[in-house]
Enzyme design. Structure first.
Site, short mmCIF file in Angstrom:
data_model
loop_
_atom_site.label_atom_id
_atom_site.label_comp_id
_atom_site.label_asym_id
_atom_site.label_seq_id
_atom_site.Cartn_x
_atom_site.Cartn_y
_atom_site.Cartn_z
N ASP A 14 0.86 -1.18 0.00
CA ASP A 14 0.00 0.00 0.00
C ASP A 14 0.89 1.23 0.00
O ASP A 14 1.97 1.23 0.62
CB ASP A 14 -0.90 0.01 1.24
N GLU A 16 0.78 5.51 0.66
CA GLU A 16 0.07 6.73 1.06
C GLU A 16 0.69 7.87 0.28
O GLU A 16 1.92 7.94 0.11
CB GLU A 16 0.19 6.98 2.56
N HIS A 161 -5.20 4.40 7.68
CA HIS A 161 -4.64 5.03 6.47
C HIS A 161 -3.12 5.19 6.58
O HIS A 161 -2.56 6.18 6.12
CB HIS A 161 -5.31 6.37 6.18
N ASP A 166 -2.64 -0.83 6.96
CA ASP A 166 -3.68 -1.09 5.96
C ASP A 166 -3.48 -2.42 5.24
O ASP A 166 -4.45 -3.12 4.94
CB ASP A 166 -3.71 0.05 4.94
#
Length: 506
Positions: A14, A16, A161, A166
């Site tokens: 993931d 951000e 987040h 996550d």
């Protein structure tokens, strides 16, 4: 790390990023996190995460901080992406990539980041997008299918987040969904009878790939098409690679080929359907649609809202009656405890009436809903008083979405392209309604004769070609439409839904 010859682990990852605040501004990675998961046991083998300092710290706006909590001070001493590129490449290259909404977002950000530093990007052995996979297999019983919503549905806590948190939550959600599907497939009649599965939960039929209510005897979709804007297709794909995975091999599964089983009970743990194309709605504009220049600027006249469609008691306001200062966004109960945004004007649902909108592109039926019916829409030129109002509504709804904690990518309702004759445009949608096995247009459509009289058109079939002869480029229409905010599958925006259309003959 595994050798290049033995890369059977699944890499859940993931990123951000910053949130673009102006047109043309890209994303900058602020954090990368990944775990390597054993295919055989679905247990975590290794993990890696790091903050990333972007080349331009000014890209970290207050909107970005509200989305993921990563401030400029947090990354000031962090490595750049160039510093971690080799490690990221080693984690991802040649492995199965997995994550929530990665096909649309995370994969693209990784490739952009490697391109920015002039290095070749890693390539996956296969790709598992849990957003598309769970929408396909688990249905909408968990609402909008965002990770935060799924986590709440299973009582797994609140999404942070942050990358590493996550991806671990992503894996747990997949395990929970697989368990529920396994139990349901074991005793489907008992679970359906005892309402373990919500009556309106959607699943997919292996034989035809279309959605149907769980336990129903036919493949018809529920009564109303409430899906978001549909303009392109996301896919669960193996990207022309066969997945050589011990988990699959031990069960004799060819992950690179679609399922061709005649079994009446689908195996929820069979990963073979990952290579099949799954039609998932996206809210992107249709980049393949060729624009034709129409030099005249359309005009919108303000006339009183009369003859409300479908017996509606909510007024349709002409543009001159709308004051931006009275517009606000409100969240109202929607589905199984979820909330849905509505745009209000003086505490009444905001709906608009616009006269003589010029059609730029005619009826598009390029994409279909889960039942195989075309999603019909057409594009009109937006005059200044309309697009300025819609821009304001966009801004109000977007801020409300961010303040509610949404991290979805916002799609503007007004489309703009460079060019002297390229006026701003908006897309009007003609929804479908289903009565039994018959689909009908949920929009009232009238033909206005040169004499000024209006005649309601009656259609024998739900057929895009029948409409395409009416909504031709250059045709003028009067439109009564609602402004429906959506936030679905990591995309958000405002959808203009036509309730009544009057086609001019002149």
């Amino acid at each position: 790390m595994s050798s290049s010859e033995d890369r059977s682990e699944i890499a859940f990852f993931d990123v951000e990023t910053t949130v673009p605040t102006r047109s043309g501004q890209g994303f900058a990675i602020l954090e990368f996190g990944a775990i390597l998961v054993c295919c055989r046991k679905l247990i975590e083998l290794q993990s890696y995460s790091t903050l990333v300092r972007p080349s331009d710290l000014s890209l970290i706006s207050s909107l970005s901080v509200r989305c993921n909590g990563i401030s400029r001070n947090a990354v000031i001493s962090a490595p750049t992406f160039n510093d971690i590129a080799e490690r990221v490449y080693d984690i991802l290259h040649g492995r199965i990539w997995a994550g929530h909404n990665i096909l649309r977002f995370d994969c693209a950000r990784i490739r952009e980041a490697f391109a920015d530093i002039g290095r070749p990007a890693p390539e996956p052995k296969g790709t598992i997008d849990s957003l598309a996979l769970l929408t396909e297999r688990f249905g909408r019983r968990a609402g909008d299918m965002k990770m935060a919503t799924l986590a709440t549905y299973f009582g797994l806590g609140k999404q942070t987040h942050r990358s590493l948190d996550d991806v671990r939550m992503n894996l747990e959600v997949l395990k929970y969904c697989a368990t529920v599907l396994f139990l349901e497939s074991s005793l489907p009649d008992i679970f359906t009878t005892n309402s373990w599965v919500p009556p309106n939960a959607l699943t997919r039929s292996r034989s035809n790939g279309k959605s149907s209510p769980v336990g129903a005897s036919n493949s018809n979709i529920p009564a109303y098409d409430n899906g978001p804007v549909s303009s392109s297709t996301s896919r669960i794909m193996v990207e022309n690679h066969s997945i050589s995975c011990p988990f699959a091999q031990s069960r004799g599964v060819e992950v690179s080929n679609p399922v061709q089983s005649n079994s009446s009970r689908p195996d929820p743990f069979n990963m073979a359907p990952l290579s099949a194309e799954i039609a998932i709605e996206s809210h992107q504009s249709d980049v393949n649609m060729e624009e034709k220049s129409i030099p005249e600027s359309p005009d919108v006249s303000s006339t009183p809202a009369t003859n409300l469609p479908n017996g509606s008691s909510v007024p349709f306001l002409v543009l001159d009656e709308v004051s931006i200062s009275f517009i606000r966004a409100s969240h109202v109960p929607f589905y199984r405890g979820s909330l849905r945004m509505k745009l209000l004007h003086k505490d009444i649902t905001l709906q608009l009436q616009c006269s003589r909108l010029k059609v730029r592109f005619g009826i598009s039926a390029k994409f279909v809903d889960p039942a195989g019916r075309p999603r019909l829409n057409f594009v009109v030129d937006a005059p200044p008083n309309l697009y300025k109002l819609l821009d304001s509504c966009d801004d109000i709804a977007r801020k409300s979405s961010l303040n509610s904690g949404s991290s979805s990518e916002w799609r503007p309702v007004v489309t703009r392209k460079n060019g002297f004759f390229s006026f701003p445009t908006v897309r009007l949608h003609i929804p479908a309604a289903v009565c039994g096995n018959i689909a009908i247009y949920a929009t009232e459509i009238y033909q206005k004769e040169n004499s000024g009289s209006e005649k309601r058109l009656v259609f024998s079939t739900f057929d895009a070609s029948e409409l395409s002869t009416l909504f031709t480029p250059g045709t003028f229409v009067d439109a009564f439409f609602s402004l429906d905010p959506y936030d679905y599958q990591q995309l958000a925006g405002i959808k203009l839904v036509a309730k009544k259309l009057i086609i001019h003959s002149d």
